[in-house]
Design a protein around this motif. Structure first.
Motif, PDB file in Angstrom:
ATOM      1  N   PRO A 243      29.008  52.494  40.396  1.00 45.01           N
ATOM      2  CA  PRO A 243      28.292  51.416  40.454  1.00 45.01           C
ATOM      3  C   PRO A 243      28.375  50.923  41.848  1.00 45.01           C
ATOM      4  CG  PRO A 243      29.718  51.122  38.654  1.00 45.01           C
ATOM      5  CD  PRO A 243      29.828  52.648  39.429  1.00 45.01           C
ATOM      6  N   THR A 244      29.194  51.136  42.713  1.00 42.68           N
ATOM      7  CA  THR A 244      29.486  50.757  44.159  1.00 42.68           C
ATOM      8  C   THR A 244      28.346  51.610  45.014  1.00 42.68           C
ATOM      9  OG1 THR A 244      31.760  50.215  44.004  1.00 42.68           O
ATOM     10  CG2 THR A 244      30.899  50.456  46.211  1.00 42.68           C
ATOM     11  N   TYR A 245      28.308  52.967  44.628  1.00 38.83           N
ATOM     12  CA  TYR A 245      27.279  53.750  45.255  1.00 38.83           C
ATOM     13  C   TYR A 245      26.095  53.464  45.063  1.00 38.83           C
ATOM     14  CZ  TYR A 245      24.253  57.881  45.498  1.00 38.83           C
ATOM     15  OH  TYR A 245      23.160  58.860  45.954  1.00 38.83           O
ATOM     16  N   LEU A 246      25.540  52.916  43.996  1.00 37.57           N
ATOM     17  CA  LEU A 246      24.320  52.475  43.620  1.00 37.57           C
ATOM     18  C   LEU A 246      24.203  51.132  44.546  1.00 37.57           C
ATOM     19  CD1 LEU A 246      24.075  52.922  39.853  1.00 37.57           C
ATOM     20  CD2 LEU A 246      22.964  54.451  41.515  1.00 37.57           C
ATOM     21  N   GLU A 247      25.174  50.380  44.616  1.00 46.78           N
ATOM     22  CA  GLU A 247      24.894  48.978  45.145  1.00 46.78           C
ATOM     23  C   GLU A 247      25.017  49.093  46.642  1.00 46.78           C
ATOM     24  OE1 GLU A 247      26.697  44.376  44.699  1.00 46.78           O
ATOM     25  OE2 GLU A 247      27.005  46.070  43.121  1.00 46.78           O
ATOM     26  N   LYS A 248      25.773  49.637  47.325  1.00 43.50           N
ATOM     27  CA  LYS A 248      26.109  49.929  48.677  1.00 43.50           C
ATOM     28  C   LYS A 248      25.607  51.016  49.229  1.00 43.50           C
ATOM     29  CE  LYS A 248      30.225  47.012  49.228  1.00 43.50           C
ATOM     30  NZ  LYS A 248      31.707  46.919  49.914  1.00 43.50           N
ATOM     31  N   GLY A 249      25.465  52.163  48.563  1.00 47.42           N
ATOM     32  CA  GLY A 249      24.880  53.450  49.098  1.00 47.42           C
ATOM     33  C   GLY A 249      23.414  53.420  48.991  1.00 47.42           C
ATOM     34  N   LEU A 250      22.950  52.995  47.754  1.00 47.95           N
ATOM     35  CA  LEU A 250      21.386  53.301  47.828  1.00 47.95           C
ATOM     36  C   LEU A 250      20.507  51.849  47.836  1.00 47.95           C
ATOM     37  CD1 LEU A 250      21.201  55.843  44.692  1.00 47.95           C
ATOM     38  CD2 LEU A 250      21.428  56.070  46.954  1.00 47.95           C
ATOM     39  N   GLY A 251      21.436  50.799  47.927  1.00 45.85           N
ATOM     40  CA  GLY A 251      20.976  49.599  48.301  1.00 45.85           C
ATOM     41  C   GLY A 251      20.364  48.612  46.979  1.00 45.85           C
ATOM     42  N   PHE A 252      20.651  48.981  45.658  1.00 46.56           N
ATOM     43  CA  PHE A 252      20.282  48.115  44.627  1.00 46.56           C
ATOM     44  C   PHE A 252      21.253  46.893  44.700  1.00 46.56           C
ATOM     45  CE2 PHE A 252      19.242  52.507  43.134  1.00 46.56           C
ATOM     46  CZ  PHE A 252      17.961  52.333  43.045  1.00 46.56           C
ATOM     47  N   ASN A 253      20.462  45.605  44.161  1.00 46.59           N
ATOM     48  CA  ASN A 253      21.343  44.526  43.804  1.00 46.59           C
ATOM     49  C   ASN A 253      22.317  44.769  42.618  1.00 46.59           C
ATOM     50  OD1 ASN A 253      19.994  43.530  41.484  1.00 46.59           O
ATOM     51  ND2 ASN A 253      18.609  42.777  42.955  1.00 46.59           N
ATOM     52  N   GLY A 254      23.381  43.780  42.352  1.00 46.67           N
ATOM     53  CA  GLY A 254      24.308  44.107  41.483  1.00 46.67           C
ATOM     54  C   GLY A 254      23.507  44.316  40.042  1.00 46.67           C
TER      55      GLY A 254
END
Length: 429
Positions: A243-254
């Motif tokens: 979940p953190t990779y998706l949010e911080k690494g790939l730029g998706f919102n929560g």
């Protein structure tokens, strides 16, 4: 293939459904921390390294409790052990919801991990009392899909609950869900009748007990443990860092990250069930378990590892990376389904519960180490881009390939069964 006269299909599948619900709750409890990581770490002022430590703490006593309860499952009815687990999980959600420091949260996660550790091996042991050997792949695969559905549901619901009521409300809801399952299990949970009376589909001479020292030094058994360790390693990363990779690494919102996470974990369901069905079909056609189980696990793990490596090497758009990550994470999960069946082939029924528990205990150490290793990598390389996370996934790939090569060399279920029983026969002669 002739079914055992003691096989009760309706009751067996009812127990499968109830235990699938337990697996769903189990993984909701596991994944919630990863899905609330961003607001939680901000409120409690946790660095990536500290968060990895807290996340991995869930598995610190996981192994010890798994082994202890696994041995108890050889002597006590699994229905009561499972009820005690469900009630304790529900009760332990409240202190997590009230935690105000990293230390308090860490203590809660350690205790919850101890309570949840035995769930899978005891559930498998309970199911094996309802299903004969060559019908065991599919029900265990279905239980594993309860876990996958739990992560899918978490990805869709937890971000919405967090946005509406805050991250603490998730723990309160999980407590209510665990209490509801416990009531259902108390009313409808039963103990299966298949076991020592069950006729094996392949005629084998079985002794009543084998020395644990001899079992735990067998190369086939150790190979199963190694495969399990790497599968749990990838699971540990999925539960805490995707979940953190998706949010911080790939730029998706929560909320977008939660939906992408749901896609990642949903992919495991058709992959795991399909491969488990293929394995069971191969067994039904007379294919050896070496090919139908061992080769299939190893090929799946290596394919997943190559996709993890591809994720790091290629510069792809975020959605394509999500697709690769979904398939890469799904393939190694076959080990969760087939590893218990491989162990059950090699050891007596009277020791099956404890051996599956020992396997889960040792394998789950992978999930204890993986979040901390990933946290350290993110701390060193920075967590605001995808590179650090993908480097962590590559570590998983190396472990998956190494364990698969070892299993292809040394994991021979029939050979180990004969060796172990020959040793036991000589010892009792």
């Amino acid at each position: 293939m002739t079914a055992s006269p003691d096989f009760q299909a309706k009751s067996a599948w009812t127990m499968t459904l109830l235990l699938t619900g337990l697996a769903l709750i189990n993984f909701l409890d596991k994944i919630v921390l990863g899905l609330v990581a961003v607001p939680l770490t901000a409120e409690l002022h946790l660095s990536p390294e500290k968060f990895g430590l807290v996340a991995g703490s869930f598995f610190w006593l996981f192994s010890i409790s798994t082994v202890l309860v696994g041995f108890l499952s050889n002597r006590f009815q699994t229905r009561w052990l499972l009820l005690a687990m469900g009630l304790s999980w529900a009760a332990l959600q409240l202190p997590q919801a009230m935690a105000t420091s990293a230390l308090a949260l860490l203590i809660c996660r350690v205790i919850l991990g101890a309570a949840e550790g035995p769930a899978f091996p005891v559930s498998v042991h309970a199911l094996y009392k309802w299903f004969p050997d060559r019908q065991r792949n599919l029900p265990v695969a279905i239980i594993n899909q309860g876990a996958a559905f739990g992560m899918l549901l978490a990805g869709l619901v937890i971000p919405l609950v967090t946005r509406q009521w805050g991250w603490r409300m998730n723990f309160l809801l999980l407590g209510a869900i665990g209490a509801a399952w416990s009531v259902l299990w108390a009313c409808f949970g039963r103990e299966g009748g298949l076991g020592r009376q069950q006729a094996a589909p392949i005629v084998r001479t079985r002794v009543s007990r084998l020395p644990y020292r001899r079992i735990l030094t067998d190369r086939s058994v150790l190979s199963v443990f190694a495969l399990g360790f790497t599968a749990y390693w990838t699971l540990g990363l999925s539960l805490t860092w995707i979940p953190t990779y998706l949010e911080k690494g790939l730029g998706f919102n929560g909320v977008e990250a939660g939906r992408c996470f749901a896609v990642v974990v949903a992919t495991a369901t058709p992959v795991n069930v399909g491969l488990s069905w293929l394995s069971q079909r191969m067994l039904g056609r007379g294919v050896s378990t070496r090919k139908a189980r061992v080769h299939l696990i190893c090929l799946s793990a290596v394919a997943g590892a190559l996709l993890y490596i591809t994720l790091m090497l290629l510069h792809l758009p975020p959605l394509q990376k999500v697709a690769l990550l979904a398939i890469a994470g799904a393939l190694p999960t076959l080990s969760f389904t087939l590893a218990p069946a491989l162990l059950a082939e090699m050891v007596p029924d009277t020791q099956r519960g404890s051996l599956v528990a020992i396997h889960t205990a040792l394998a789950s150490l992978g999930a204890a180490f993986a979040p901390a290793v990933m946290g350290r990598i993110v701390q060193v390389y920075g967590g605001n881009n995808s590179h650090a996370y993908e480097l962590g996934f590559t570590v998983s790939a190396v472990l998956l390939i190494a364990a698969s090569l070892a299993a292809l060399r040394w994991l021979h279920p029939d050979r180990s069964h004969k060796t172990l029983n020959h040793f036991a026969t000589q010892a009792t002669a």
